[in-house]
Design an enzyme around this catalytic site. Structure first.
Site, mmCIF file in Angstrom:
data_model
loop_
_atom_site.group_PDB
_atom_site.id
_atom_site.type_symbol
_atom_site.label_atom_id
_atom_site.label_comp_id
_atom_site.label_asym_id
_atom_site.label_seq_id
_atom_site.Cartn_x
_atom_site.Cartn_y
_atom_site.Cartn_z
ATOM 1 N N TYR A 124 54.203 15.396 26.152
ATOM 2 C CA TYR A 124 53.715 15.281 27.536
ATOM 3 C C TYR A 124 54.818 15.738 28.498
ATOM 4 O O TYR A 124 55.961 15.278 28.404
ATOM 5 C CB TYR A 124 53.361 13.800 27.762
ATOM 6 N N ASP A 196 53.858 8.670 20.706
ATOM 7 C CA ASP A 196 52.892 8.508 21.787
ATOM 8 C C ASP A 196 51.507 8.526 21.148
ATOM 9 O O ASP A 196 51.070 9.540 20.623
ATOM 10 C CB ASP A 196 53.072 9.644 22.794
HETATM 11 C C1 LIG Z 1 49.259 10.392 30.889
HETATM 12 C C2 LIG Z 1 50.090 10.424 29.683
HETATM 13 C C3 LIG Z 1 51.304 9.769 29.628
HETATM 14 C C4 LIG Z 1 51.913 9.091 30.837
HETATM 15 O O1 LIG Z 1 51.217 7.992 31.236
HETATM 16 P P1 LIG Z 1 51.226 7.470 32.765
HETATM 17 O O2 LIG Z 1 50.526 6.175 32.636
HETATM 18 O O3 LIG Z 1 50.525 8.509 33.568
HETATM 19 O O4 LIG Z 1 52.664 7.332 33.158
HETATM 20 C C5 LIG Z 1 52.011 9.778 28.457
HETATM 21 N N1 LIG Z 1 51.540 10.420 27.370
HETATM 22 C C6 LIG Z 1 50.376 11.072 27.382
HETATM 23 C C7 LIG Z 1 49.924 11.757 26.155
HETATM 24 C C8 LIG Z 1 49.612 11.107 28.542
HETATM 25 O O5 LIG Z 1 48.471 11.788 28.551
#
Ligand SMILES: *Cc1c(COP(=O)(O)O)cnc(C)c1O
Length: 405
Positions: A124, A196
């Protein structure tokens, strides 16, 4: 578009874990007493009061188990954390003010001056910026690695490598990583791992069960599910909990009680929402794959997708976010297509009930030249609208493109 046009042979749309619906209905609720509210109450507090100094001192010895000070947590944030830990099969979860706050805390929990971190190149983008700006300033070096690396990631591990960071599927282009091979290489080298897990949610992939130390979600996406709050959450195993908890505390980016309440509320319907996101997305992905204006569909559940085998091995479902590569080489093609869409609105984020569209520019941001030759990439978040209407919208917008050459 009826079920007959829907997902075909051998492709699982969504396979819920046994009993997940029942657990989603109850996670995070207090046990054992009668007359408890269905929903954990929203406790808004900076300050909790104590009768004696001894009580206060006792509470300060277990600040994450009760109520001590608002930044440390409230009964509402603890209820959300407890729910997430159970769903992720982790030791404990820690709520944060956003996904990026959860990720930056995780990185800083394991990395120190002079250390090295391996970060997947499909990460990201704000995380890439955090590495290139903040971590670099702190004297921490980042190597962005090819998402197709499995056991060979061992070749990139240095004596000062402390963490391998994954995101699978990857942002924008959806590459699925060989988590098994990477975890094995990391364990052999004594390196921590984090992932993630936002795309999969705890329903479709549970990283801790695959030996990953830390699983991170942007709760802003499917968990909150209604595009009305920012929320992050980190789930750890027993060995990494203290380090991650300390880092989240040091950074002070705590989640608000209202946001955790919205996260808990989102969890109650996560399975039913995902079933719809998933089915509609796969139906549209399969249809787009046969469309003349579409060169490629980047969706892990399609057998044609390069990372499909890893997805099939490790995941038990696919959510509603995927991308397409347009066939047109007209530099304005993505703009023409996106501006012609009516139901798909333009906006950051995903995981809410509404369909969204955004252009992706992997050739601009990535460290590796893997996407330099690609055509226009457009990311679609498939919402809860009727799939037939979404299909009609995509069809009329694709019509606006000149014939591909
Ligand atoms: C949106 C997103 C984030 C960040 O999250 P926020 O809540 O916007 O800070 C991290 N990883 C992925 C894959 C995302 O799509």
């Amino acid at each position: 578009m009826g079920p007959a046009d829907g997902p075909s042979k051998g492709v699982r749309v969504t396979v819920s874990r046994d009993g997940i619906g029942s657990r989603l209905a109850a996670v995070g609720r207090a046990h054992g007493t009668s007359a408890i509210p269905v929903n954990p109450p929203v406790v808004r507090a900076s300050t909790f009061l104590f009768e004696t100094l001894a009580d206060f001192e006792e509470a300060s010895r277990h600040p994450f188990d009760g109520a001590f000070y608002g930044r440390v947590g409230t009964p509402t944030t603890f209820a959300f954390e407890q729910a997430m830990a159970e769903l992720e099969g982790g030791f404990r979860s820690i709520a944060a003010s956003s996904g990026v706050a959860a990720i930056s805390a995780t990185l800083l929990a394991f990395l120190d001056k002079g250390d090295h971190v391996l970060v997947v190149d499909t990460v990201y983008d704000p995380v890439r910026r955090f590495c290139n700006r903040m971590l670099a300033r702190l004297g921490i070096e980042t190597t962005f690695y090819d998402p197709s690396l499995g056991a060979d990631i061992a070749d990139l591990v240095r004596p000062n490598t402390k963490l391998i960071y994954m995101e699978s599927p990857g942002s924008g282009t959806l590459e699925v990583q060989d988590v098994q091979a990477i975890v094995a290489a990391a364990k052999a080298a004594g390196v921590r791992t984090a992932i993630d897990n936002t795309w999969a949610t705890p329903l479709f992939f549970r990283p801790i069960e695959h030996g990953i130390d830390v699983s991170i979600h942007s709760g802003t996406k499917y968990i909150v599910g209604h595009s009305d709050a920012m929320l992050g959450v980190v789930t750890t195993n027993a060995e990494t909990y203290d380090a991650v908890r300390r880092a989240t505390q040091d950074l002070g980016a705590c989640a608000g009680s209202e946001e955790c309440n919205l996260g808990l509320r989102g969890l109650r319907t996560l399975e039913v929402r995902l079933a719809r996101h998933s089915a509609s997305a796969l139906e549209l992905a399969q249809w787009l794959e046969g469309h003349g204006q579409v060169k490629r569909v980047l969706h892990p559940a399609l057998p044609s997708f390069p990372g499909h085998a890893f997805w099939k091995r490790d995941f038990c479902g696919a959510s509603g976010l995927f991308s397409i590569e347009l066939a047109s080489r007209d530099p304005e093609a993505a703009r023409t297509f996106i501006d012609a869409l009516k139901m798909f609105r333009i906006g950051f984020s995903w995981g809410g009930y509404e369909s969204l569209v955004l252009p992706m520019h992997p050739q601009k941001s990535r460290a590796l030249p893997l996407w330099n030759e690609c055509g226009p990439i457009v990311r679609l978040q498939i919402g809860l609208e009727d799939a037939a209407d979404l299909k009609a919208d995509l069809a009329q917008a694709l019509e606006k493109l000149r014939p591909a050459v």
